[in-house]
Design a protein around this motif. Structure first.
Motif, PDB file in Angstrom:
ATOM      1  N   GLN A  84      -2.303   7.224   2.261  1.00 48.16           N
ATOM      2  CA  GLN A  84      -3.877   7.720   2.317  1.00 48.16           C
ATOM      3  C   GLN A  84      -4.684   6.607   2.627  1.00 48.16           C
ATOM      4  O   GLN A  84      -6.047   6.580   3.183  1.00 48.16           O
ATOM      5  CB  GLN A  84      -4.431   7.637   0.816  1.00 48.16           C
ATOM      6  CG  GLN A  84      -4.042   6.544  -0.248  1.00 48.16           C
ATOM      7  CD  GLN A  84      -2.696   6.826  -0.679  1.00 48.16           C
ATOM      8  OE1 GLN A  84      -1.811   7.373  -0.368  1.00 48.16           O
ATOM      9  NE2 GLN A  84      -2.455   6.304  -2.033  1.00 48.16           N
ATOM     10  N   HIS A  85      -4.281   5.210   2.858  1.00 45.51           N
ATOM     11  CA  HIS A  85      -4.906   4.183   3.586  1.00 45.51           C
ATOM     12  C   HIS A  85      -5.204   4.354   5.023  1.00 45.51           C
ATOM     13  O   HIS A  85      -5.931   3.753   5.761  1.00 45.51           O
ATOM     14  CB  HIS A  85      -4.206   2.780   3.238  1.00 45.51           C
ATOM     15  CG  HIS A  85      -4.223   2.405   1.867  1.00 45.51           C
ATOM     16  ND1 HIS A  85      -2.996   1.680   1.286  1.00 45.51           N
ATOM     17  CD2 HIS A  85      -5.372   2.439   1.004  1.00 45.51           C
ATOM     18  CE1 HIS A  85      -3.386   1.577   0.122  1.00 45.51           C
ATOM     19  NE2 HIS A  85      -4.789   1.817  -0.319  1.00 45.51           N
ATOM     20  N   LEU A  86      -4.156   5.249   5.596  1.00 44.00           N
ATOM     21  CA  LEU A  86      -4.259   5.594   6.980  1.00 44.00           C
ATOM     22  C   LEU A  86      -4.738   6.955   7.249  1.00 44.00           C
ATOM     23  O   LEU A  86      -4.764   7.342   8.499  1.00 44.00           O
ATOM     24  CB  LEU A  86      -2.736   5.363   7.573  1.00 44.00           C
ATOM     25  CG  LEU A  86      -2.103   3.990   7.714  1.00 44.00           C
ATOM     26  CD1 LEU A  86      -0.627   4.112   7.953  1.00 44.00           C
ATOM     27  CD2 LEU A  86      -2.847   3.296   8.768  1.00 44.00           C
ATOM     28  N   ASP A  87      -5.197   7.585   6.345  1.00 45.86           N
ATOM     29  CA  ASP A  87      -5.677   8.917   6.197  1.00 45.86           C
ATOM     30  C   ASP A  87      -4.817   9.928   6.628  1.00 45.86           C
ATOM     31  O   ASP A  87      -5.130  10.691   7.752  1.00 45.86           O
ATOM     32  CB  ASP A  87      -7.145   9.123   7.233  1.00 45.86           C
ATOM     33  CG  ASP A  87      -8.202   8.046   6.828  1.00 45.86           C
ATOM     34  OD1 ASP A  87      -8.411   8.146   5.573  1.00 45.86           O
ATOM     35  OD2 ASP A  87      -8.754   7.551   7.702  1.00 45.86           O
ATOM     36  N   ILE A  88      -3.613   9.779   6.289  1.00 52.13           N
ATOM     37  CA  ILE A  88      -2.296  10.649   6.795  1.00 52.13           C
ATOM     38  C   ILE A  88      -2.545  11.876   5.764  1.00 52.13           C
ATOM     39  O   ILE A  88      -2.470  11.705   4.605  1.00 52.13           O
ATOM     40  CB  ILE A  88      -0.935   9.955   6.750  1.00 52.13           C
ATOM     41  CG1 ILE A  88      -0.999   9.031   7.695  1.00 52.13           C
ATOM     42  CG2 ILE A  88       0.061  11.054   6.744  1.00 52.13           C
ATOM     43  CD1 ILE A  88       0.440   8.020   7.841  1.00 52.13           C
ATOM     44  N   SER A 142      -8.362   2.587   5.594  1.00 53.45           N
ATOM     45  CA  SER A 142      -9.461   3.099   4.353  1.00 53.45           C
ATOM     46  C   SER A 142      -9.304   2.384   3.378  1.00 53.45           C
ATOM     47  O   SER A 142      -8.682   2.765   2.296  1.00 53.45           O
ATOM     48  CB  SER A 142      -9.150   4.728   4.116  1.00 53.45           C
ATOM     49  OG  SER A 142      -9.571   5.394   5.294  1.00 53.45           O
ATOM     50  N   ILE A 143      -9.667   1.233   3.433  1.00 51.56           N
ATOM     51  CA  ILE A 143      -9.610   0.147   2.062  1.00 51.56           C
ATOM     52  C   ILE A 143     -10.724  -0.926   2.436  1.00 51.56           C
ATOM     53  O   ILE A 143     -11.016  -1.033   3.529  1.00 51.56           O
ATOM     54  CB  ILE A 143      -8.205  -0.311   2.251  1.00 51.56           C
ATOM     55  CG1 ILE A 143      -7.954  -1.303   0.906  1.00 51.56           C
ATOM     56  CG2 ILE A 143      -7.962  -1.170   3.655  1.00 51.56           C
ATOM     57  CD1 ILE A 143      -6.579  -1.786   0.836  1.00 51.56           C
ATOM     58  N   GLU A 144     -11.186  -1.407   1.236  1.00 52.05           N
ATOM     59  CA  GLU A 144     -12.277  -2.443   1.052  1.00 52.05           C
ATOM     60  C   GLU A 144     -11.685  -3.684   1.735  1.00 52.05           C
ATOM     61  O   GLU A 144     -10.415  -4.157   1.342  1.00 52.05           O
ATOM     62  CB  GLU A 144     -12.918  -2.499  -0.167  1.00 52.05           C
ATOM     63  CG  GLU A 144     -13.478  -1.511  -0.657  1.00 52.05           C
ATOM     64  CD  GLU A 144     -14.903  -1.140   0.174  1.00 52.05           C
ATOM     65  OE1 GLU A 144     -15.515  -2.247   0.745  1.00 52.05           O
ATOM     66  OE2 GLU A 144     -15.359  -0.028   0.387  1.00 52.05           O
ATOM     67  N   VAL A 186      -2.262   0.789  -6.081  1.00 49.79           N
ATOM     68  CA  VAL A 186      -2.621   2.008  -6.141  1.00 49.79           C
ATOM     69  C   VAL A 186      -3.472   2.289  -7.030  1.00 49.79           C
ATOM     70  O   VAL A 186      -4.561   3.299  -6.845  1.00 49.79           O
ATOM     71  CB  VAL A 186      -1.346   2.589  -6.566  1.00 49.79           C
ATOM     72  CG1 VAL A 186      -1.452   4.415  -6.662  1.00 49.79           C
ATOM     73  CG2 VAL A 186      -0.129   2.538  -5.469  1.00 49.79           C
ATOM     74  N   SER A 187      -3.856   1.666  -8.130  1.00 50.50           N
ATOM     75  CA  SER A 187      -4.629   1.942  -9.314  1.00 50.50           C
ATOM     76  C   SER A 187      -6.157   1.706  -8.772  1.00 50.50           C
ATOM     77  O   SER A 187      -7.011   2.359  -8.837  1.00 50.50           O
ATOM     78  CB  SER A 187      -4.536   1.248 -10.415  1.00 50.50           C
ATOM     79  OG  SER A 187      -3.157   1.574 -10.968  1.00 50.50           O
ATOM     80  N   ARG A 188      -6.183   0.718  -7.980  1.00 52.29           N
ATOM     81  CA  ARG A 188      -7.393   0.087  -7.514  1.00 52.29           C
ATOM     82  C   ARG A 188      -7.709   1.089  -6.354  1.00 52.29           C
ATOM     83  O   ARG A 188      -9.190   1.448  -6.365  1.00 52.29           O
ATOM     84  CB  ARG A 188      -7.363  -1.323  -6.853  1.00 52.29           C
ATOM     85  CG  ARG A 188      -7.366  -2.464  -7.672  1.00 52.29           C
ATOM     86  CD  ARG A 188      -7.752  -3.860  -6.994  1.00 52.29           C
ATOM     87  NE  ARG A 188      -6.946  -3.868  -5.867  1.00 52.29           N
ATOM     88  CZ  ARG A 188      -5.668  -4.715  -6.147  1.00 52.29           C
ATOM     89  NH1 ARG A 188      -5.559  -5.438  -7.224  1.00 52.29           N
ATOM     90  NH2 ARG A 188      -4.929  -4.991  -5.091  1.00 52.29           N
ATOM     91  N   THR A 189      -6.985   1.627  -5.697  1.00 55.38           N
ATOM     92  CA  THR A 189      -7.298   2.566  -4.508  1.00 55.38           C
ATOM     93  C   THR A 189      -7.701   3.882  -5.334  1.00 55.38           C
ATOM     94  O   THR A 189      -8.843   4.695  -4.866  1.00 55.38           O
ATOM     95  CB  THR A 189      -6.043   3.015  -3.494  1.00 55.38           C
ATOM     96  OG1 THR A 189      -5.786   1.806  -3.117  1.00 55.38           O
ATOM     97  CG2 THR A 189      -6.540   4.164  -2.590  1.00 55.38           C
ATOM     98  N   GLN A 190      -7.123   4.503  -6.398  1.00 50.71           N
ATOM     99  CA  GLN A 190      -7.503   5.539  -7.071  1.00 50.71           C
ATOM    100  C   GLN A 190      -8.917   5.410  -7.678  1.00 50.71           C
ATOM    101  O   GLN A 190      -9.658   6.279  -7.921  1.00 50.71           O
ATOM    102  CB  GLN A 190      -6.260   6.032  -8.030  1.00 50.71           C
ATOM    103  CG  GLN A 190      -5.261   6.392  -7.431  1.00 50.71           C
ATOM    104  CD  GLN A 190      -4.195   6.541  -8.443  1.00 50.71           C
ATOM    105  OE1 GLN A 190      -4.078   6.208  -9.506  1.00 50.71           O
ATOM    106  NE2 GLN A 190      -2.830   7.270  -8.041  1.00 50.71           N
ATOM    107  N   ARG A 191      -9.024   4.231  -8.387  1.00 45.49           N
ATOM    108  CA  ARG A 191     -10.346   3.996  -9.147  1.00 45.49           C
ATOM    109  C   ARG A 191     -11.492   3.968  -8.011  1.00 45.49           C
ATOM    110  O   ARG A 191     -12.418   4.503  -8.198  1.00 45.49           O
ATOM    111  CB  ARG A 191     -10.459   2.768  -9.686  1.00 45.49           C
ATOM    112  CG  ARG A 191      -9.468   2.722 -10.989  1.00 45.49           C
ATOM    113  CD  ARG A 191      -9.746   1.517 -11.983  1.00 45.49           C
ATOM    114  NE  ARG A 191      -9.925   0.099 -11.281  1.00 45.49           N
ATOM    115  CZ  ARG A 191      -8.845  -0.341 -11.141  1.00 45.49           C
ATOM    116  NH1 ARG A 191      -7.587  -0.056 -11.658  1.00 45.49           N
ATOM    117  NH2 ARG A 191      -8.933  -1.646 -10.637  1.00 45.49           N
TER     118      ARG A 191
END
Length: 318
Positions: free
Chosen positions: A122-126, A186-188, A289-294
């Motif tokens: 998901q970080h690569l918008d796949i 796709s990440i801060e 993973v949790s940080r990304t989902q939040r």
């Protein structure tokens, strides 16, 4: 029943090179290989010289009596055998031949290893339909040197069509990894830097553990049991007044103090370290993973639209 054996292109090439009629070809090949030892190593120049030699030898083989009645496939097999023979002889000169190549290989391998601890499709918008978790685990050794070797020394007539397409994709992937940062994903940026630092911490643990074990020379002591008296455990006092040496009592021990009787306890402590390291790896991955989902949950409305965090806070207060 007679068994029919099919030799490989390389074996077939060697067989023909043993024929006395190929003496002129053999001399040309050996002369070329020897001439490399008299010139300074330069990958770009070496690549051009080898490509020119392959082309010269291709013309010589096609015109040679030994291949006079050969098909195009048989001639191509001979050229494949020639390439394998020459590049095997010159491998130490042509593969990972500069300190820079070795450095880049190590940097890429380390970066992939760090990214594997937290990077997800998901970080690569796949899209989920195209995600392949098994492929996520690959970290090919010496990626840079392998690609460079193919680009410089593979016969250029073979780097066309489908082969060229795959090679171009691999080279592009390598360049992407080298330049990858938070803006590529796709990440801060703060989360990316945080995750990379946590990954570096995790990756340092095994090497430090191995170094410590080697310094203690545990296995060396097994060869020389020494006295049967157990090592004297040094105890330290922690800030609360309690003992801090009970869990890892060998931290202050010297190699000469260890005995065979200490091995069982050392093994137990080693297993404890590995268990905690594994738990740390899983925790870091879970937190990432949790940080990304939040993050996605905060910025995405139920219908799929985005809303900034400040707007949500304003709604709560109103």
């Amino acid at each position: 029943m007679e068994t029919v054996t099919h030799s490989s292109p390389f074996d077939s090439f060697l067989d023909r090179m043993r024929n006395p009629a190929s003496l002129d070809l053999v001399r040309s090949i050996k002369s070329f290989i020897v001439s490399f030892s008299y010139t300074a190593s330069n990958p770009e120049t070496d690549g051009k010289r080898i490509q020119e030699f392959f082309q010269t030898m291709e013309d010589a083989i096609r015109d040679h009596p030994l291949w006079a009645s050969s098909s195009d496939d048989e001639t191509d097999n001979a050229l494949e055998g020639l390439e394998k023979y020459v590049m095997t002889k010159l491998h130490s000169r042509t593969f990972a031949s500069t300190p820079e190549d070795v450095k880049i290989d190590a940097e890429i391998s380390e970066k992939i290893s760090l990214l594997q601890t937290f990077l997800r499709p998901q970080h690569l918008d796949i899209p989920s339909a195209l995600q392949n978790e098994a492929a996520w685990l690959a970290n090919p050794p010496q990626l840079h040197s392998n690609l460079k070797f193919i680009q410089l020394y593979r016969r250029q007539s073979k780097l066309v069509s489908e082969a060229a397409y795959y090679l171009t994709n691999l080279v592009s992937a390598k360049s992407f990894i080298v330049d990858l940062n938070a803006k590529s994903l796709s990440i801060e940026e703060s989360e990316f830097m945080e995750s990379m630092e946590a990954a570096r911490l995790v990756n340092r643990v095994p090497q430090e553990t191995v170094t410590t074990i080697n310094k203690r020379s545990i296995f060396g002591k097994l060869m020389d049991p020494g006295p049967s008296t157990p090592v004297h455990v040094k105890t330290q006092t922690n800030v609360n007044g309690g003992s801090s040496g009970s869990n890892y009592p060998y931290m202050e021990a010297e190699a000469g103090e260890l005995t065979v009787g200490d091995v069982e306890r050392l093994l137990s402590l080693y297993k404890d370290v590995v268990t905690k390291y594994t738990s740390l790896c899983n925790t870091v991955r879970h937190l990432s993973v949790s940080r990304t989902q939040r993050h996605d949950g905060l910025l995405r409305e139920p219908n799929g639209t985005h809303k900034d965090t400040c707007s949500k806070e304003t709604e709560k207060r109103s």
